[in-house]
Scaffold this motif. Structure first.
Motif, PDB file in Angstrom:
ATOM      1  N   SER A  84      15.319  13.433 -18.894  1.00  0.00           N
ATOM      2  CA  SER A  84      14.141  13.344 -18.031  1.00  0.00           C
ATOM      3  C   SER A  84      14.492  13.737 -16.603  1.00  0.00           C
ATOM      4  N   ALA A  85      15.654  13.266 -16.113  1.00  0.00           N
ATOM      5  CA  ALA A  85      16.089  13.592 -14.755  1.00  0.00           C
ATOM      6  C   ALA A  85      16.305  15.093 -14.601  1.00  0.00           C
ATOM      7  N   ALA A  86      17.000  15.682 -15.585  1.00  0.00           N
ATOM      8  CA  ALA A  86      17.275  17.121 -15.520  1.00  0.00           C
ATOM      9  C   ALA A  86      15.974  17.923 -15.541  1.00  0.00           C
ATOM     10  N   ASP A  87      15.021  17.468 -16.340  1.00  0.00           N
ATOM     11  CA  ASP A  87      13.725  18.146 -16.419  1.00  0.00           C
ATOM     12  C   ASP A  87      12.962  18.087 -15.100  1.00  0.00           C
ATOM     13  N   GLN A  88      13.274  17.066 -14.277  1.00  0.00           N
ATOM     14  CA  GLN A  88      12.623  16.916 -12.967  1.00  0.00           C
ATOM     15  C   GLN A  88      13.381  17.648 -11.865  1.00  0.00           C
ATOM     16  N   GLY A  89      14.424  18.378 -12.247  1.00  0.00           N
ATOM     17  CA  GLY A  89      15.176  19.135 -11.260  1.00  0.00           C
ATOM     18  C   GLY A  89      16.197  18.331 -10.498  1.00  0.00           C
ATOM     19  N   VAL A  90      16.523  17.148 -10.996  1.00  0.00           N
ATOM     20  CA  VAL A  90      17.525  16.306 -10.344  1.00  0.00           C
ATOM     21  C   VAL A  90      18.919  16.876 -10.616  1.00  0.00           C
ATOM     22  N   ARG A  91      19.785  16.824  -9.608  1.00  0.00           N
ATOM     23  CA  ARG A  91      21.150  17.347  -9.767  1.00  0.00           C
ATOM     24  C   ARG A  91      22.217  16.258  -9.586  1.00  0.00           C
ATOM     25  N   TYR A  92      21.796  15.079  -9.119  1.00  0.00           N
ATOM     26  CA  TYR A  92      22.733  13.977  -8.910  1.00  0.00           C
ATOM     27  C   TYR A  92      22.226  12.732  -9.615  1.00  0.00           C
ATOM     28  N   VAL A  93      23.133  12.051 -10.319  1.00  0.00           N
ATOM     29  CA  VAL A  93      22.801  10.859 -11.098  1.00  0.00           C
ATOM     30  C   VAL A  93      23.667   9.701 -10.621  1.00  0.00           C
ATOM     31  N   VAL A  94      23.063   8.518 -10.448  1.00  0.00           N
ATOM     32  CA  VAL A  94      23.821   7.304 -10.146  1.00  0.00           C
ATOM     33  C   VAL A  94      23.538   6.272 -11.226  1.00  0.00           C
ATOM     34  N   GLN A  95      24.581   5.531 -11.616  1.00  0.00           N
ATOM     35  CA  GLN A  95      24.473   4.478 -12.623  1.00  0.00           C
ATOM     36  C   GLN A  95      25.665   3.568 -12.445  1.00  0.00           C
ATOM     37  N   GLY A  96      25.540   2.310 -12.892  1.00  0.00           N
ATOM     38  CA  GLY A  96      26.671   1.409 -12.762  1.00  0.00           C
ATOM     39  C   GLY A  96      26.649   0.200 -13.665  1.00  0.00           C
ATOM     40  N   LEU A  97      25.479  -0.166 -14.184  1.00  0.00           N
ATOM     41  CA  LEU A  97      25.371  -1.409 -14.939  1.00  0.00           C
ATOM     42  C   LEU A  97      25.652  -1.160 -16.420  1.00  0.00           C
ATOM     43  N   GLY A  98      26.934  -1.258 -16.761  1.00  0.00           N
ATOM     44  CA  GLY A  98      27.329  -1.078 -18.143  1.00  0.00           C
ATOM     45  C   GLY A  98      28.154   0.165 -18.376  1.00  0.00           C
ATOM     46  N   SER A  99      29.405  -0.023 -18.825  1.00  0.00           N
ATOM     47  CA  SER A  99      30.276   1.125 -19.072  1.00  0.00           C
ATOM     48  C   SER A  99      29.871   1.884 -20.326  1.00  0.00           C
ATOM     49  N   GLY A 100      29.191   1.215 -21.259  1.00  0.00           N
ATOM     50  CA  GLY A 100      28.697   1.924 -22.436  1.00  0.00           C
ATOM     51  C   GLY A 100      27.732   3.015 -22.046  1.00  0.00           C
ATOM     52  N   ALA A 101      26.809   2.682 -21.149  1.00  0.00           N
ATOM     53  CA  ALA A 101      25.855   3.669 -20.649  1.00  0.00           C
ATOM     54  C   ALA A 101      26.576   4.745 -19.845  1.00  0.00           C
TER      55      ALA A 101
END
Length: 411
Positions: free
Chosen positions: A89-106
């Motif tokens: 979904s992010a890529a489809d919106q033209g996003v180039r940077y992703v942040v995440q942190g809650l859960g190493s599985g994800a």
């Protein structure tokens, strides 16, 4: 704590690396925040989202690249599979940077997904800025050129924690209790190896793993801890899994000391209350009574949201990204990733470095103890009248651990 009487924008500007010539001035940089907004960890996710929006707003007023940051939130329900849907979904919106942190599985799922996306879509690469997922594999066997970690990994924190425990004569019997996923397994592994190396006299009397974000009553686990005779509990639990664990411990009158990774947030301080005075320790890259820039950010965030700004790595993520964009004179993720490698920058806990070999931030770590607020340690956590006060600081080299990463860089 005394907060400086200077405008926050001035403090932020002072914390940035010397400004390069403004590149891509006025351009909007979209950042996809992919973490839980539903389920038992929703309150943690909501705090993290507010933290990113808060820091983005501050840096939009002043950053060396002259860009504007826009945070796009996507609920991953704490699920690796949902994280991959969010990534698409992010890529489809033209996003180039992703942040995440809650859960190493994800996080592991995102690394794999981004690697595949970037191979298939040259010119539309994505970069993953990981602010809290701490499985060591992410910067070792599963390391990726497109992934950068801003928290200290599980092994680094345990290296500092066991160095501290080495000097604690009252630690004789340790019980390990952790969430049954990558991070929890690693906490158990590194605790046992670290204790064996530094305190071979310490006996590990229990080693439990429980489902992530599913247990609502930890009384049976606490009963096992009491029966074991443990004087010390080591846990990497976070959010509801730690808050409910310490609530059950208090209810059962468990007097063992707790050594935690995440005792400072997610309702855990409220659950600890005054009953846990002096019995809970936390290892982390900062603490609530640091003062300086972090103290100012804490005060401003609490005034704005009536909440605690507990994931200060969010600030490091955003500052380094703006510095790297300025250095690269471009918002192109390929150029920015190259600029992030080996980047030295100033953040809330001092001068830090994004190690080039594995993209693991090298930074100081601190051990803090749960106690009542006092004249020196004034930050009231979750309105408990209590705080985490520093008891030991470790320079970056003390907790730095070697990496087995074989980085594959773009040709």
């Amino acid at each position: 704590m005394r907060f400086p009487h200077r405008p926050l924008a001035v403090l932020i500007a002072a914390s940035l690396a010397s400004a390069a010539a403004f590149a891509q001035k006025g351009e909007t940089v979209k950042i996809a925040w992919i973490d839980p907004l539903s389920g038992l960890m929703a309150s943690v996710g909501q705090n993290q989202l507010k933290s990113y929006q808060f820091v983005a707003e501050k840096l939009n007023a002043s950053n060396p690249a002259g860009v504007k940051f826009e945070i796009i939130s996507i609920d991953n329900k704490l699920s690796p599979a949902e994280s991959l849907n969010a990534l698409k979904s992010a890529a489809d919106q033209g996003v180039r940077y992703v942040v995440q942190g809650l859960g190493s599985g994800a996080a592991l799922a995102l690394v794999d997904g981004i690697n595949k996306h970037n191979e298939r879509n040259p010119g539309k690469e994505l970069v993953f800025l990981n602010y809290a997922a701490v499985d060591p594999d992410l910067t070792n066997s599963k390391c990726s050129y497109w992934h950068f970690r801003y928290d200290a990994d599980t092994s680094m924190k345990m290296e500092a924690l066991t160095t501290f425990i080495k000097e604690q004569a009252d630690v004789k019997k340790v019980y390990l209790i952790n969430q049954n996923y990558a991070h929890g397994h690693q906490v158990s592994k590194y605790a046992k190896s670290g204790l064996a190396r530094k305190r071979p006299d310490v006996q590990v009397v229990g080693d439990d793993l429980h489902p992530l974000a599913q247990v609502r009553d930890f009384a049976p686990y606490v009963a096992k801890i009491k029966a074991s005779g443990a004087d010390t509990v080591i846990t990497g639990n976070w959010g509801s899994d730690l808050a409910l664990l310490v609530k059950a411990a208090n209810d059962a009158g468990l007097t063992a000391k707790f050594y935690t990774y995440y005792g400072n947030f997610g309702g855990t301080p409220t659950a600890l209350g005054k009953a846990a005075d002096g019995r809970v320790f936390q290892i982390g890259y900062g603490h609530y009574n640091m003062g300086g820039l972090y103290g100012t950010l804490l005060a401003d965030f609490k005034k704005r949201f009536n909440d605690d700004f507990y994931s200060a790595a969010v600030y490091s993520v955003m500052v380094s990204l703006s510095d790297a964009i300025a250095k690269a004179k471009s918002t192109d993720p390929v150029k920015v990733a190259a600029a992030l490698e080996g980047l030295k920058f100033k953040t809330f806990n001092g001068d830090v470095e994004m190690r080039k070999s594995d993209h693991q931030l090298q930074q100081p770590l601190y051990i803090a103890k749960w106690q009542p607020v006092d004249a020196k340690n004034t930050y009231d956590v979750e309105k408990t009248g209590m705080t985490f006060a520093p008891v030991k600081a470790y320079d970056a080299y003390v907790s730095s651990t070697p990496t087995s990463c074989q980085m594959k860089r773009p040709s």
